[in-house]
Design a protein around this motif. Structure first.
Motif, PDB file in Angstrom:
ATOM      1  N   ASP A  43       0.868  -1.183   0.000  1.00 47.96           N
ATOM      2  CA  ASP A  43       0.000   0.000   0.000  1.00 47.96           C
ATOM      3  C   ASP A  43       0.904   1.231   0.000  1.00 47.96           C
ATOM      4  N   ASP A  44       0.756   2.110   0.963  1.00 47.68           N
ATOM      5  CA  ASP A  44       1.618   3.297   1.044  1.00 47.68           C
ATOM      6  C   ASP A  44       2.730   3.132   2.069  1.00 47.68           C
ATOM      7  N   LEU A  45       2.981   1.903   2.504  1.00 41.48           N
ATOM      8  CA  LEU A  45       3.982   1.646   3.540  1.00 41.48           C
ATOM      9  C   LEU A  45       5.227   1.017   2.933  1.00 41.48           C
ATOM     10  N   ARG A  46       6.360   1.317   3.561  1.00 42.96           N
ATOM     11  CA  ARG A  46       7.630   0.721   3.143  1.00 42.96           C
ATOM     12  C   ARG A  46       8.258   0.041   4.358  1.00 42.96           C
ATOM     13  N   PHE A  47       8.803  -1.157   4.138  1.00 43.36           N
ATOM     14  CA  PHE A  47       9.414  -1.927   5.211  1.00 43.36           C
ATOM     15  C   PHE A  47      10.833  -2.313   4.812  1.00 43.36           C
ATOM     16  N   GLU A  48      11.740  -2.243   5.802  1.00 44.72           N
ATOM     17  CA  GLU A  48      13.127  -2.632   5.562  1.00 44.72           C
ATOM     18  C   GLU A  48      13.495  -3.772   6.508  1.00 44.72           C
ATOM     19  N   LYS A  62       8.356   1.105  19.303  1.00 45.87           N
ATOM     20  CA  LYS A  62       6.990   1.051  18.774  1.00 45.87           C
ATOM     21  C   LYS A  62       6.943   0.708  17.292  1.00 45.87           C
ATOM     22  N   GLU A  63       7.986   0.081  16.763  1.00 45.03           N
ATOM     23  CA  GLU A  63       8.011  -0.241  15.346  1.00 45.03           C
ATOM     24  C   GLU A  63       6.817  -1.077  14.916  1.00 45.03           C
ATOM     25  N   PHE A  64       6.355  -0.820  13.702  1.00 48.59           N
ATOM     26  CA  PHE A  64       5.362  -1.664  13.059  1.00 48.59           C
ATOM     27  C   PHE A  64       6.154  -2.701  12.279  1.00 48.59           C
ATOM     28  N   VAL A  65       6.002  -3.970  12.662  1.00 48.27           N
ATOM     29  CA  VAL A  65       6.825  -5.025  12.087  1.00 48.27           C
ATOM     30  C   VAL A  65       5.963  -6.080  11.393  1.00 48.27           C
ATOM     31  N   ILE A  66       6.563  -6.693  10.372  1.00 46.12           N
ATOM     32  CA  ILE A  66       5.917  -7.781   9.641  1.00 46.12           C
ATOM     33  C   ILE A  66       6.942  -8.891   9.430  1.00 46.12           C
ATOM     34  N   GLY A  67       6.440 -10.062   9.073  1.00 46.35           N
ATOM     35  CA  GLY A  67       7.312 -11.189   8.782  1.00 46.35           C
ATOM     36  C   GLY A  67       7.449 -12.116   9.973  1.00 46.35           C
ATOM     37  N   TYR A  68       7.918 -13.325   9.708  1.00 52.17           N
ATOM     38  CA  TYR A  68       8.115 -14.348  10.723  1.00 52.17           C
ATOM     39  C   TYR A  68       6.873 -14.496  11.617  1.00 52.17           C
ATOM     40  N   GLY A  69       5.717 -14.580  10.956  1.00 52.26           N
ATOM     41  CA  GLY A  69       4.454 -14.766  11.669  1.00 52.26           C
ATOM     42  C   GLY A  69       3.660 -13.496  11.883  1.00 52.26           C
ATOM     43  N   TYR A  99      -1.388 -10.536   5.563  1.00 58.79           N
ATOM     44  CA  TYR A  99      -0.334 -10.892   4.615  1.00 58.79           C
ATOM     45  C   TYR A  99       1.053 -10.754   5.234  1.00 58.79           C
ATOM     46  N   TYR A 100       2.023 -11.408   4.605  1.00 58.30           N
ATOM     47  CA  TYR A 100       3.455 -11.306   4.906  1.00 58.30           C
ATOM     48  C   TYR A 100       3.885 -12.056   6.160  1.00 58.30           C
ATOM     49  N   ARG A 101       3.020 -12.898   6.731  1.00 59.16           N
ATOM     50  CA  ARG A 101       3.427 -13.738   7.857  1.00 59.16           C
ATOM     51  C   ARG A 101       4.519 -14.716   7.440  1.00 59.16           C
ATOM     52  N   ASN A 102       4.550 -15.060   6.161  1.00 54.68           N
ATOM     53  CA  ASN A 102       5.455 -16.082   5.648  1.00 54.68           C
ATOM     54  C   ASN A 102       6.882 -15.597   5.431  1.00 54.68           C
ATOM     55  N   LEU A 103       7.161 -14.313   5.581  1.00 54.78           N
ATOM     56  CA  LEU A 103       8.527 -13.824   5.404  1.00 54.78           C
ATOM     57  C   LEU A 103       9.430 -14.445   6.459  1.00 54.78           C
ATOM     58  N   LYS A 104      10.610 -14.833   6.040  1.00 51.85           N
ATOM     59  CA  LYS A 104      11.569 -15.507   6.931  1.00 51.85           C
ATOM     60  C   LYS A 104      12.150 -14.545   7.969  1.00 51.85           C
ATOM     61  N   ASP A 105      12.419 -13.320   7.546  1.00 49.85           N
ATOM     62  CA  ASP A 105      12.993 -12.296   8.426  1.00 49.85           C
ATOM     63  C   ASP A 105      11.887 -11.375   8.932  1.00 49.85           C
ATOM     64  N   TYR A 124      10.698  -7.470   9.278  1.00 49.33           N
ATOM     65  CA  TYR A 124      10.901  -6.171   8.651  1.00 49.33           C
ATOM     66  C   TYR A 124      10.190  -5.115   9.499  1.00 49.33           C
ATOM     67  N   LYS A 125      10.731  -3.899   9.484  1.00 48.09           N
ATOM     68  CA  LYS A 125      10.058  -2.801  10.193  1.00 48.09           C
ATOM     69  C   LYS A 125       9.710  -1.713   9.212  1.00 48.09           C
ATOM     70  N   GLU A 126       8.648  -0.983   9.570  1.00 48.16           N
ATOM     71  CA  GLU A 126       8.191   0.107   8.718  1.00 48.16           C
ATOM     72  C   GLU A 126       9.241   1.213   8.704  1.00 48.16           C
ATOM     73  N   VAL A 127       9.470   1.736   7.508  1.00 49.74           N
ATOM     74  CA  VAL A 127      10.350   2.878   7.340  1.00 49.74           C
ATOM     75  C   VAL A 127       9.478   4.105   7.280  1.00 49.74           C
ATOM     76  N   THR A 128       9.696   5.020   8.203  1.00 47.07           N
ATOM     77  CA  THR A 128       8.918   6.260   8.205  1.00 47.07           C
ATOM     78  C   THR A 128       9.715   7.349   7.509  1.00 47.07           C
ATOM     79  N   LEU A 129       9.021   8.352   7.034  1.00 44.17           N
ATOM     80  CA  LEU A 129       9.706   9.460   6.372  1.00 44.17           C
ATOM     81  C   LEU A 129      10.759  10.024   7.305  1.00 44.17           C
ATOM     82  N   GLY A 130      11.917  10.264   6.762  1.00 47.70           N
ATOM     83  CA  GLY A 130      13.013  10.786   7.575  1.00 47.70           C
ATOM     84  C   GLY A 130      13.976   9.716   8.021  1.00 47.70           C
ATOM     85  N   ASP A 131      13.591   8.429   7.878  1.00 46.51           N
ATOM     86  CA  ASP A 131      14.503   7.330   8.226  1.00 46.51           C
ATOM     87  C   ASP A 131      15.514   7.110   7.129  1.00 46.51           C
TER      88      ASP A 131
END
Length: 181
Positions: free
Chosen positions: A7-12, A153-160, A166-172, A174-181
């Protein structure tokens, strides 16, 4: 560095699977030593715990049982009022229980789960969480015994952990990248 856009989110990348495995191995050693000869029951809280629970149980070498529960809420979301705990399936009277969570955030779900398992007659309840967000806690717990990683307070996805299912299946993780990061 792999960036995921949803969507409009980016995760690293945040926590690698290698880091997760090393931490789980240490937690497993600790649990094996502490609970040797005591036959604990591991209760995984679905859906997020499934990858963590699977890897954790591979490190548990003591006699134990396991089951999974799911929280049902009035609104259908984790933020809604929790209505019930579904699926224990074991007699917990006078048993030592280890709750396995993916992340403890506000602590509302965990508090409900602990209270429900106490009502089932559990002798003791310890908590094992892959992630803990101490700054988000709205309750005090003296039984969070095992923590993989403390995070902000990171918004994280992956590894469950998911984003809209969606994205529970990612092995690692990831955390949301906010503007300015």
């Amino acid at each position: 560095m792999k960036i995921i856009e949803i969507d409009d989110l980016r995760f690293e990348p945040f926590i690698s699977y290698d880091q997760i495995k090393k931490r789980i191995r240490l937690i497993g050693i600790d649990i094996n030593l502490r609970y040797e000869g005591r036959r604990p029951v591991f209760i995984g809280v679905l859906n997020g715990c499934f990858m963590f629970m699977a890897d954790l149980m591979k490190e548990i070498h003591i006699e134990s049982e396991m089951s999974f529960v799911k929280l049902a809420s009035y609104s259908g979301t984790a933020q809604g009022n929790i209505a019930e705990l579904i699926g224990v399936g074991l007699d917990l009277k006078d048993r030592e229980v280890i709750i396995v969570e993916d992340v403890v955030d506000s602590g509302n779900s965990l508090k409900f789960t602990i209270d429900a398992l106490r009502n089932e007659g559990a002798k003791s309840i310890s908590v094992c969480s892959l992630l803990l967000k101490p700054s988000c806690l709205q309750h005090e717990f003296d039984n969070i015994e095992y923590v993989g990683f403390e995070i902000d307070k990171e918004f994280v996805i992956g590894y469950g952990l998911d984003y809209n299912g969606y994205y529970r299946n990612l092995k690692d993780i990831y955390k949301e990248v906010t503007l300015g990061d």
